[in-house]
Design a protein around this motif. Sequence first.
Motif: not given
Length: 267
Positions: A150, A152-153, A204, A229, A247-252
Motif C-alpha cells: 500500500g 503511496s510515496r 513496490d 499495475t 508497480t503496486n498501482g499507487k505509484l504507477h
Amino acid sequence: MARYADDLALAHVLADTADSLAMSRFRALDLHVTSKPDLTPVSDADTAVEKALRSTLARTRPRDGVLGEEYGSTGATGARQWVIDPIDGTKNYIRGVPIWATLISLMEGDEPVVGLVSAPALGRRWWAARGLGAFAGRHQAAATSIKVSGVSRLADASFCYSSLESWEQTGRLASMLDIMRKCWRSRAYGDFYGYMLLAEGALDIMVEPELSLWDIAALIPIVTEAGGTFTDLTGRSGPGGGSAIATNGKLHTDVLGKLTPGGLRAL
C-alpha cells in the motif's frame, strides 16, 4: 472465469516436470552450455525443460499453440497459446545462483490469462489466473494469497530494476538515477524475481527496458491479480510492448511520468 482453473492446474503439472529436470542439472559438473546467435547462453537444461513441456502440451492441449524461448512458435494457430521460458535467469543458473525459474503462461489472443513462475532452488512458486487471484507457496496445496503493498510515496518505496547498462542503452539512465535517488531503497534483483517480490508486497516498483514475450507473459497475471499495475514504457497494458513498468498501482503514474513523460498520455 472458472474455466481457467483447469489450465492453471495443468500449469502446475508442467512446473513439476520443469522443476525435476532443471534441479537435476543445477550445479551439475557436466552441464553443457553454448551461446545462441544473440550471444546469450543456453544450457542443456533449458532445452530439456522446453522439450518436455512441449511434449506434455502436445498430448493434453493439442489444439493450443506453443511459443518457447528455445524452439519458437509451433502447433495450432488458434486463439490460445502457451508461452514458455524454460529457465528465466540462465546466467544465474549456469553460475550456481539459485535465482532462476520456469515461466509458464497461457494467452488468449494478445492477453495472458494464466501465469505461473516456479523457482525450485528457492523452494517457491507463484501463480495466478484471470479472476482467480494470485498465490504463492511451495506448491498448490500450500498456497497463500498474495497482494501488492500500500506504499503511496516514492520516498517510502523499494525500487527494483534490471542492469543499469540496459537503461543506458535506451537513453533513460538519467531518469532511472533520478527515480532511484527519490526512492527509499533500490536493488537490482533482475529477471522474474523483482516482479514476484512486487506481487507479494515486499517491494513496490519493478522496471525493465527490453523484454521478450516469454520473459513477460507469465508475470502479468500474477502482478495484476495481486492488485498491481503492469504496463510497458509507453503506458500500454499487455505484453506486446517489449518493456515493463510494474508497480503496486499507487505509484504507477509517478514512475511512468518520470521514466517516460510521454507515457502519461497513454494511461
